[in-house]
Every structure is written in C-alpha cells, then in structure tokens.
Design an enzyme around this catalytic site. Sequence first.
Site, mmCIF file in Angstrom:
data_model
loop_
_atom_site.group_PDB
_atom_site.id
_atom_site.type_symbol
_atom_site.label_atom_id
_atom_site.label_comp_id
_atom_site.label_asym_id
_atom_site.label_seq_id
_atom_site.Cartn_x
_atom_site.Cartn_y
_atom_site.Cartn_z
ATOM 1 N N ARG A 1 10.671 -1.700 12.457
ATOM 2 C CA ARG A 1 9.334 -1.579 13.046
ATOM 3 C C ARG A 1 9.122 -2.629 14.122
ATOM 4 N NH1 ARG A 1 4.726 -0.422 8.534
ATOM 5 N NH2 ARG A 1 3.528 -1.501 10.159
ATOM 6 N N ARG B 1 -10.171 1.181 8.628
ATOM 7 C CA ARG B 1 -9.870 -0.218 8.923
ATOM 8 C C ARG B 1 -10.995 -0.899 9.679
ATOM 9 N NH1 ARG B 1 -3.709 0.739 8.850
ATOM 10 N NH2 ARG B 1 -2.770 -1.312 8.819
ATOM 11 N N ARG C 1 11.295 -7.037 4.948
ATOM 12 C CA ARG C 1 11.264 -5.602 5.231
ATOM 13 C C ARG C 1 11.774 -5.317 6.644
ATOM 14 N NH1 ARG C 1 5.375 -2.837 5.129
ATOM 15 N NH2 ARG C 1 5.157 -3.607 7.233
ATOM 16 N N LYS D 1 0.832 -1.215 0.000
ATOM 17 C CA LYS D 1 0.000 0.000 0.000
ATOM 18 C C LYS D 1 0.866 1.264 0.000
ATOM 19 C CE LYS D 1 -2.317 -0.948 3.834
ATOM 20 N NZ LYS D 1 -1.751 -2.265 4.207
HETATM 21 P P1 AMP Z 1 0.388 0.396 8.797
HETATM 22 O O1 AMP Z 1 1.633 1.215 8.650
HETATM 23 O O2 AMP Z 1 -0.728 0.882 7.932
HETATM 24 O O3 AMP Z 1 0.646 -1.089 8.658
HETATM 25 O O4 AMP Z 1 -0.130 0.624 10.288
HETATM 26 C C1 AMP Z 1 0.676 0.232 11.396
HETATM 27 C C2 AMP Z 1 -0.180 0.089 12.632
HETATM 28 O O5 AMP Z 1 -0.764 1.359 12.963
HETATM 29 C C3 AMP Z 1 -1.362 -0.848 12.517
HETATM 30 O O6 AMP Z 1 -1.007 -2.213 12.705
HETATM 31 C C4 AMP Z 1 -2.259 -0.327 13.646
HETATM 32 O O7 AMP Z 1 -1.749 -0.716 14.907
HETATM 33 C C5 AMP Z 1 -2.048 1.172 13.519
HETATM 34 N N1 AMP Z 1 -3.041 1.749 12.584
HETATM 35 C C6 AMP Z 1 -2.801 2.307 11.367
HETATM 36 N N2 AMP Z 1 -3.950 2.711 10.798
HETATM 37 C C7 AMP Z 1 -4.934 2.416 11.671
HETATM 38 C C8 AMP Z 1 -6.344 2.560 11.658
HETATM 39 N N3 AMP Z 1 -6.980 3.085 10.594
HETATM 40 N N4 AMP Z 1 -7.047 2.149 12.740
HETATM 41 C C9 AMP Z 1 -6.429 1.626 13.811
HETATM 42 N N5 AMP Z 1 -5.105 1.415 13.876
HETATM 43 C C10 AMP Z 1 -4.353 1.805 12.832
#
Ligand code: AMP
Length: 193
Positions: free
Chosen positions: A133, A88, A127, A13
């Site tokens: 991370r 989400r 990654r 993404k």
């Molecule tokens: P990502 O970088 O999109 O994989 O997001 C990393 C982490 O941030 C996710 O695993 C969630 O813990 C948190 N996160 C990101 N976006 C959301 C969202 N829309 N709702 C809740 N938690 C989120």
Amino acid sequence: MRLLIMGPPGAGKGTHAGALASLVRGPHISTGDLFRDNIARGTELGRLAEKYIAAGEYVPDAVTDDMVRDRLGQPDAARAFVLDGYPRTHAQVATLDALLEARGTAVDGVVELIVPDDELVSRILRRSAVSGRSDDTEDVVRHRLAVYGDQTAPLLETYGERGLRHSVDGTGSPEEVRRRVERAVASASGAGA
Ligand code: AMP
C-alpha cells in the site's frame, strides 16, 4: 443487523469485519478496499481518490458518499452489512443517517477497536512488507493517525450518545480480539432488540 466497525488505521478493522460479516450474514463493505479496487481497475473514481489516499488524506465526502450510496443500494446489503472505514467525518455520519432513514432502517451498533498508537504504527509497518500500500509508510501512517484523531475519533462520541458504541480492546491475539468483538455484537443485538 447493520454494523459499523471503527478504529484507527492498523486497529484490525478489516480482519474482524470479515468475521462479523459472516455473523450478521451480510457483506463486509470496506471503503478503503472499494477505493483500492477502483485504483487497480483505473476507473475515474480510482483516479480521483488515488492522490488523497497516497497522502493519507481523506477522499472528499461527496466522492465517498456516492460510492457508499451505490454499494449500500445493492441487494446483498438490504438487510445486513458491516461497514468498515465509513463514516469517517461528521458529514458522512449525516449522509449515512439519511440514507438508512430513507429505507426505514438505522445503524444497530458500532464496534470500536482500541489499540495504542505505538502498536498501530508498528503493526502497519509490519503489514507494509506485504500490503504494497502506498499509504503504509511511517510518515503517511503518522499523518493518517492524526487525521483519524481530528476527524473520526469524535464520531465515536456521537454514536456513544446514541447508545450504539461498543468499545473493544484490540490488543492481544486475533483470536482473543475476535471473542471480544463477538461479545460486543451479542450485546449490540440485545440492545437493539
Ligand atoms: P482504509 O483501508 O480504511 O485504511 O482506507 C484507506 C484510505 O482510503 C484512507 O486513508 C482514505 O484516504 C481513504 N478512505 C477510506 N474510507 C474513507 C472515507 N470514509 N472517507 C474518506 N476517505 C476514505
């Protein structure tokens, strides 16, 4: 154009949202990046989000919604954006709908990246060597995939019913995927015209 990019963790993404953002001439807004930036700066929001993220859980809707409302309210997002990692949950879909409706706008299209689970896990573990991370370990990745399947995958049906879902095969070279994503956006803009 106001686009969402959706798909499980590791689907690409972030990579493709950047290119899409140039295409629609709006910002790439990643909720994960916004959270990580807040954690790095030691803000209150960062402190709130940190433990959920490290455990592979979703940050509570109220916290996430406020952050997104604030970001989408900034002038650069007035006409176009690519939202990556939001919504989400069903509640977040409702919040986004209301937020955009209040401005007389709506989501124009949703690009879904499809990648098989085994490939997602191996991509994320590769990654992890460079990402640093806290949530890129195998256990947490598998949990993130399960949470995605439970809470987020069903939202694609909602957008499908609205005629906004454009599913793209996310396997192959980044260049191949990019071309598929661009075709999906071309058809989304045609449908929304
Ligand atoms: P990502 O970088 O999109 O994989 O997001 C990393 C982490 O941030 C996710 O695993 C969630 O813990 C948190 N996160 C990101 N976006 C959301 C969202 N829309 N709702 C809740 N938690 C989120």
